[in-house]
Design a protein around this motif. Sequence first.
Motif, PDB file in Angstrom:
ATOM      1  N   SER A 110     -12.985  -1.088  -5.701  1.00  0.00           N
ATOM      2  CA  SER A 110     -12.154  -2.048  -4.987  1.00  0.00           C
ATOM      3  C   SER A 110     -11.614  -1.393  -3.722  1.00  0.00           C
ATOM      4  N   THR A 111     -11.061  -2.202  -2.820  1.00  0.00           N
ATOM      5  CA  THR A 111     -10.536  -1.691  -1.560  1.00  0.00           C
ATOM      6  C   THR A 111      -9.071  -1.318  -1.707  1.00  0.00           C
ATOM      7  N   PRO A 112      -8.552  -0.473  -0.804  1.00  0.00           N
ATOM      8  CA  PRO A 112      -7.123  -0.140  -0.869  1.00  0.00           C
ATOM      9  C   PRO A 112      -6.225  -1.361  -0.784  1.00  0.00           C
ATOM     10  N   ILE A 113      -6.614  -2.348   0.040  1.00  0.00           N
ATOM     11  CA  ILE A 113      -5.796  -3.555   0.166  1.00  0.00           C
ATOM     12  C   ILE A 113      -5.736  -4.284  -1.170  1.00  0.00           C
ATOM     13  N   ASN A 114      -6.902  -4.481  -1.789  1.00  0.00           N
ATOM     14  CA  ASN A 114      -6.925  -5.183  -3.074  1.00  0.00           C
ATOM     15  C   ASN A 114      -6.175  -4.411  -4.154  1.00  0.00           C
ATOM     16  N   VAL A 115      -6.384  -3.106  -4.205  1.00  0.00           N
ATOM     17  CA  VAL A 115      -5.737  -2.291  -5.232  1.00  0.00           C
ATOM     18  C   VAL A 115      -4.218  -2.380  -5.115  1.00  0.00           C
ATOM     19  N   THR A 116      -3.706  -2.278  -3.900  1.00  0.00           N
ATOM     20  CA  THR A 116      -2.256  -2.317  -3.727  1.00  0.00           C
ATOM     21  C   THR A 116      -1.701  -3.724  -3.899  1.00  0.00           C
ATOM     22  N   LEU A 117      -2.481  -4.742  -3.569  1.00  0.00           N
ATOM     23  CA  LEU A 117      -2.029  -6.109  -3.786  1.00  0.00           C
ATOM     24  C   LEU A 117      -1.958  -6.435  -5.280  1.00  0.00           C
TER      25      LEU A 117
ATOM     26  N   LEU B 221       4.014   6.141   1.103  1.00  0.00           N
ATOM     27  CA  LEU B 221       3.166   7.269   0.711  1.00  0.00           C
ATOM     28  C   LEU B 221       2.073   6.833  -0.251  1.00  0.00           C
ATOM     29  N   TRP B 222       2.368   5.894  -1.133  1.00  0.00           N
ATOM     30  CA  TRP B 222       1.353   5.399  -2.076  1.00  0.00           C
ATOM     31  C   TRP B 222       0.273   4.598  -1.363  1.00  0.00           C
ATOM     32  N   ALA B 223       0.653   3.915  -0.284  1.00  0.00           N
ATOM     33  CA  ALA B 223      -0.359   3.222   0.511  1.00  0.00           C
ATOM     34  C   ALA B 223      -1.320   4.230   1.122  1.00  0.00           C
ATOM     35  N   GLY B 224      -0.774   5.334   1.647  1.00  0.00           N
ATOM     36  CA  GLY B 224      -1.626   6.397   2.165  1.00  0.00           C
ATOM     37  C   GLY B 224      -2.485   7.002   1.076  1.00  0.00           C
ATOM     38  N   ASN B 225      -1.950   7.085  -0.127  1.00  0.00           N
ATOM     39  CA  ASN B 225      -2.705   7.590  -1.264  1.00  0.00           C
ATOM     40  C   ASN B 225      -3.911   6.696  -1.556  1.00  0.00           C
ATOM     41  N   ALA B 226      -3.716   5.380  -1.491  1.00  0.00           N
ATOM     42  CA  ALA B 226      -4.802   4.443  -1.759  1.00  0.00           C
ATOM     43  C   ALA B 226      -5.888   4.520  -0.683  1.00  0.00           C
TER      44      ALA B 226
ATOM     45  N   GLY C 230      11.320  -2.363  -8.644  1.00  0.00           N
ATOM     46  CA  GLY C 230       9.954  -2.864  -8.739  1.00  0.00           C
ATOM     47  C   GLY C 230       9.560  -3.763  -7.589  1.00  0.00           C
ATOM     48  N   PHE C 231      10.524  -4.528  -7.048  1.00  0.00           N
ATOM     49  CA  PHE C 231      10.194  -5.425  -5.949  1.00  0.00           C
ATOM     50  C   PHE C 231       9.887  -4.659  -4.661  1.00  0.00           C
ATOM     51  N   PHE C 232      10.423  -3.450  -4.514  1.00  0.00           N
ATOM     52  CA  PHE C 232      10.114  -2.651  -3.333  1.00  0.00           C
ATOM     53  C   PHE C 232       8.661  -2.179  -3.345  1.00  0.00           C
ATOM     54  N   SER C 233       8.076  -2.085  -4.534  1.00  0.00           N
ATOM     55  CA  SER C 233       6.676  -1.665  -4.610  1.00  0.00           C
ATOM     56  C   SER C 233       5.753  -2.668  -3.917  1.00  0.00           C
ATOM     57  N   ASN C 234       6.254  -3.894  -3.697  1.00  0.00           N
ATOM     58  CA  ASN C 234       5.445  -4.901  -3.020  1.00  0.00           C
ATOM     59  C   ASN C 234       5.217  -4.574  -1.543  1.00  0.00           C
ATOM     60  N   LEU C 235       5.937  -3.579  -1.038  1.00  0.00           N
ATOM     61  CA  LEU C 235       5.699  -3.149   0.340  1.00  0.00           C
ATOM     62  C   LEU C 235       4.412  -2.336   0.452  1.00  0.00           C
ATOM     63  N   THR C 236       3.927  -1.810  -0.656  1.00  0.00           N
ATOM     64  CA  THR C 236       2.730  -0.978  -0.628  1.00  0.00           C
ATOM     65  C   THR C 236       1.528  -1.689  -0.018  1.00  0.00           C
ATOM     66  N   PRO C 237       1.204  -2.941  -0.425  1.00  0.00           N
ATOM     67  CA  PRO C 237       0.039  -3.597   0.184  1.00  0.00           C
ATOM     68  C   PRO C 237       0.183  -3.844   1.667  1.00  0.00           C
ATOM     69  N   LEU C 238       1.420  -4.059   2.131  1.00  0.00           N
ATOM     70  CA  LEU C 238       1.618  -4.240   3.571  1.00  0.00           C
ATOM     71  C   LEU C 238       1.254  -2.966   4.317  1.00  0.00           C
ATOM     72  N   PHE C 239       1.761  -1.827   3.835  1.00  0.00           N
ATOM     73  CA  PHE C 239       1.430  -0.549   4.451  1.00  0.00           C
ATOM     74  C   PHE C 239      -0.068  -0.244   4.319  1.00  0.00           C
ATOM     75  N   ALA C 240      -0.637  -0.567   3.157  1.00  0.00           N
ATOM     76  CA  ALA C 240      -2.063  -0.289   2.936  1.00  0.00           C
ATOM     77  C   ALA C 240      -2.939  -1.109   3.866  1.00  0.00           C
TER      78      ALA C 240
END
Length: 303
Positions: A94-101, A19-24, A256-266
């Motif tokens: 910045s881009t969603p990819i960069n922000v989430t990475l 959902l946070w990836a969609g937010n970005a 916290g390590f699960f948050s690393n999935l955000t850039p993949l989804f983004a």
Amino acid sequence: MNQKITPSTVLLLIIPPFLWAGNAVLGRIVSDLVPPVTLNFLRWAIAFVILLPLGHSVFRRGSGLWADRKRYAVLGLLGIGLYNTLQYMALHTSTPINVTLVGASMPVWMLVIGLLFFGSRISGHQLAGAALSMSGVLVVLSHGQWQQLLALRFVAGDVFMIVATIIWAFYSWLLMHAGNEAEIRRNWATLLLAQISFGAVWSGGLAVGEWALTDARIHWSWGLAAALLYFAIGPAIVAFRCWGAGVRRVGPTVAGFFSNLTPLFAALMSSAFLGETPHAYHAVAFFFIVGGIVLSSRSRAVS
């Protein structure tokens, strides 16, 4: 603390990154339609209205909200007022990819803040995993050209997101330290509404400042209205509910390590909706980030 990761816990901690990836991605799309600080306020004001019928009992006299008002004021400031505001500001440059990475540095800050402020111990595997994740962040910040790190060429949005990530780490640790809130915790809506009540006030004050100091304006449309509903229901209510439950089950460090999935989804969403095809250095960054998750999962810190 029991830190066994069950399938239901995994699901709880996967939903927020999605959902946070969609937010970005959506935040980037509407960035020209509404100022970032105002966007954050509108998002949480709508979430407040939606949750009010479900959790209005939190405002009763004698509720844990009043006994722990300082705690909820801090949670609202960190998790709602500041984190989301900085993220929307980051999406303007910045881009969603960069922000989430950049947000993938979360495990590093979870470990550091847990150690320095909350007495959490760190294992060797977690240190190595955090180092790998941070390497992925450095790859995207340098755009795959390491000499850029020596010149400190940071996009403003990347800096905003680093600060936001540190703030989110503090917020997540504070969720673990409950006050006199047993009654509030029995209903997830009251627990979230307690935070949103203060968070909406903080974000509203910041929005007033934005309109007073800038030439802020909103370009209303049905598309923007639909986006605001998504921001309020998905990344706000649903994601915060799942993240809070997941953090209480396994602790901030593991979560916290699960948050690393955000850039993949983004990256997948950006490719589909924004035409921002990931570059080779994004693939390298993903490799480091996933490696950090796998390595760190071999050992869990005890909070």
